[in-house]
Design a protein around this motif. Structure first.
Motif, PDB file in Angstrom:
ATOM      1  N   ASP A 154       0.828  -1.210   0.000  1.00  0.00           N
ATOM      2  CA  ASP A 154       0.000   0.000   0.000  1.00  0.00           C
ATOM      3  C   ASP A 154       0.861   1.259   0.000  1.00  0.00           C
ATOM      4  O   ASP A 154       0.523   2.250  -0.664  1.00  0.00           O
ATOM      5  CB  ASP A 154      -0.933   0.007   1.208  1.00  0.00           C
ATOM      6  N   LYS A 155       1.977   1.225   0.727  1.00  0.00           N
ATOM      7  CA  LYS A 155       2.881   2.372   0.716  1.00  0.00           C
ATOM      8  C   LYS A 155       3.530   2.530  -0.664  1.00  0.00           C
ATOM      9  O   LYS A 155       3.628   3.643  -1.194  1.00  0.00           O
ATOM     10  CB  LYS A 155       3.972   2.187   1.778  1.00  0.00           C
ATOM     11  N   GLN A 156       3.958   1.417  -1.239  1.00  0.00           N
ATOM     12  CA  GLN A 156       4.618   1.455  -2.545  1.00  0.00           C
ATOM     13  C   GLN A 156       3.650   1.839  -3.662  1.00  0.00           C
ATOM     14  O   GLN A 156       4.047   2.449  -4.658  1.00  0.00           O
ATOM     15  CB  GLN A 156       5.266   0.104  -2.854  1.00  0.00           C
ATOM     16  N   LEU A 157       2.384   1.495  -3.495  1.00  0.00           N
ATOM     17  CA  LEU A 157       1.385   1.748  -4.529  1.00  0.00           C
ATOM     18  C   LEU A 157       1.176   3.245  -4.774  1.00  0.00           C
ATOM     19  O   LEU A 157       0.669   3.648  -5.820  1.00  0.00           O
ATOM     20  CB  LEU A 157       0.060   1.084  -4.140  1.00  0.00           C
ATOM     21  N   ARG A 158       1.584   4.062  -3.826  1.00  0.00           N
ATOM     22  CA  ARG A 158       1.443   5.510  -3.988  1.00  0.00           C
ATOM     23  C   ARG A 158       2.409   6.070  -5.028  1.00  0.00           C
ATOM     24  O   ARG A 158       2.276   7.224  -5.432  1.00  0.00           O
ATOM     25  CB  ARG A 158       1.687   6.202  -2.635  1.00  0.00           C
ATOM     26  N   ASN A 159       3.370   5.272  -5.435  1.00  0.00           N
ATOM     27  CA  ASN A 159       4.299   5.689  -6.477  1.00  0.00           C
ATOM     28  C   ASN A 159       3.570   5.696  -7.819  1.00  0.00           C
ATOM     29  O   ASN A 159       3.134   4.651  -8.304  1.00  0.00           O
ATOM     30  CB  ASN A 159       5.508   4.748  -6.525  1.00  0.00           C
ATOM     31  N   THR A 160       3.439   6.871  -8.415  1.00  0.00           N
ATOM     32  CA  THR A 160       2.684   7.007  -9.661  1.00  0.00           C
ATOM     33  C   THR A 160       3.569   6.836 -10.894  1.00  0.00           C
ATOM     34  O   THR A 160       3.076   6.945 -12.020  1.00  0.00           O
ATOM     35  CB  THR A 160       2.003   8.387  -9.723  1.00  0.00           C
ATOM     36  N   HIS A 161       4.849   6.575 -10.703  1.00  0.00           N
ATOM     37  CA  HIS A 161       5.788   6.505 -11.810  1.00  0.00           C
ATOM     38  C   HIS A 161       6.066   5.089 -12.303  1.00  0.00           C
ATOM     39  O   HIS A 161       6.657   4.906 -13.362  1.00  0.00           O
ATOM     40  CB  HIS A 161       7.118   7.148 -11.406  1.00  0.00           C
ATOM     41  N   ALA A 162       5.678   4.087 -11.507  1.00  0.00           N
ATOM     42  CA  ALA A 162       6.048   2.711 -11.859  1.00  0.00           C
ATOM     43  C   ALA A 162       4.981   1.732 -11.391  1.00  0.00           C
ATOM     44  O   ALA A 162       4.194   2.023 -10.485  1.00  0.00           O
ATOM     45  CB  ALA A 162       7.399   2.346 -11.235  1.00  0.00           C
ATOM     46  N   VAL A 163       4.994   0.582 -12.015  1.00  0.00           N
ATOM     47  CA  VAL A 163       4.055  -0.491 -11.669  1.00  0.00           C
ATOM     48  C   VAL A 163       4.392  -1.057 -10.286  1.00  0.00           C
ATOM     49  O   VAL A 163       5.560  -1.262  -9.958  1.00  0.00           O
ATOM     50  CB  VAL A 163       4.117  -1.612 -12.722  1.00  0.00           C
ATOM     51  N   THR A 164       3.350  -1.291  -9.490  1.00  0.00           N
ATOM     52  CA  THR A 164       3.510  -1.948  -8.196  1.00  0.00           C
ATOM     53  C   THR A 164       2.481  -3.067  -8.114  1.00  0.00           C
ATOM     54  O   THR A 164       1.291  -2.827  -8.310  1.00  0.00           O
ATOM     55  CB  THR A 164       3.276  -0.977  -7.026  1.00  0.00           C
TER      56      THR A 164
END
Length: 203
Positions: A154-164
């Protein structure tokens, strides 16, 4: 003469447990082309603390003197923390083959990460060059159960630049990279990184 353009990161980083945490640190520093974190230890900002994780870590965290020691696990501790999802016979074989004393420092660092603003256990989850990231969770993992893996995701999913992405491996414990089903985990990791690094896959 014009300077040659700098190539982007070429490393494919895969890590398990604390290796999964280090994988995310490396990705957050934009040094990885694609990353797979398998049952990753939590970083600062990951809040769930399931009872099974506390029990698994108690062999080390139960004694503050272990901060400066390499701590061995008894078979019973290894069985609960790593090999709970395999047969007794396989668990004993894994213990005899792979169990070695491990340093206590990383567990103590992770345990207080959310209380220490200067903690080493920090991940830049928003880095623009983080690259694609897959988190793999073992369904029956006592050490890093789904609640921790999902909170990391969930923390990583906030990255809008790459697939998570995240995937749960059914019936698997923390020993999923060394037990009899390791190939399924390896194939899952390989399929993910190929999607983003193999020209034939991206075509």
């Amino acid at each position: 003469m014009r300077p040659r353009p700098q190539a982007g990161p070429q490393a494919l980083v895969v890590g398990h447990s604390f290796g999964g945490l280090i994988t995310q640190i490396i990705a957050g520093r934009e040094l990885s082309q694609a990353s797979v974190a398998i049952d990753p230890a939590p970083f600062r900002g990951v809040l769930p603390l399931p009872l099974s994780s506390l029990r698994a870590a108690s062999a080390v965290l139960g004694n503050p003197a272990n901060y400066h020691r390499a701590v061995p696990l008894t078979y019973e501790q290894f069985r609960y923390s790593f090999a709970n999802a395999v047969s007794e016979e396989e668990a004993r074989s894994l213990y005899e083959t792979f169990a070695v004393p491990a340093p206590g420092v990383p567990l103590f660092q992770a345990a207080v990460a959310n209380l220490n603003p200067w903690t080493e256990v920090k991940v830049d989850t928003l880095a623009a060059g983080r690259g694609p990231l897959l988190i793999v969770s073992g369904e029956r993992d006592h050490t890093v159960p789904w609640a921790i893996a999902k909170a990391s995701y969930d923390k990583q999913l906030r990255n809008t630049h790459a697939v998570t992405e995240i995937v749960e491996m059914p019936g698997r414990g923390h020993a999923l990279t060394i037990d009899n089903g390791w190939r399924e985990v390896a194939d899952t990791a390989l399929a993910f990184v190929r999607r983003f690094t193999d020209p034939a896959e991206r075509a």
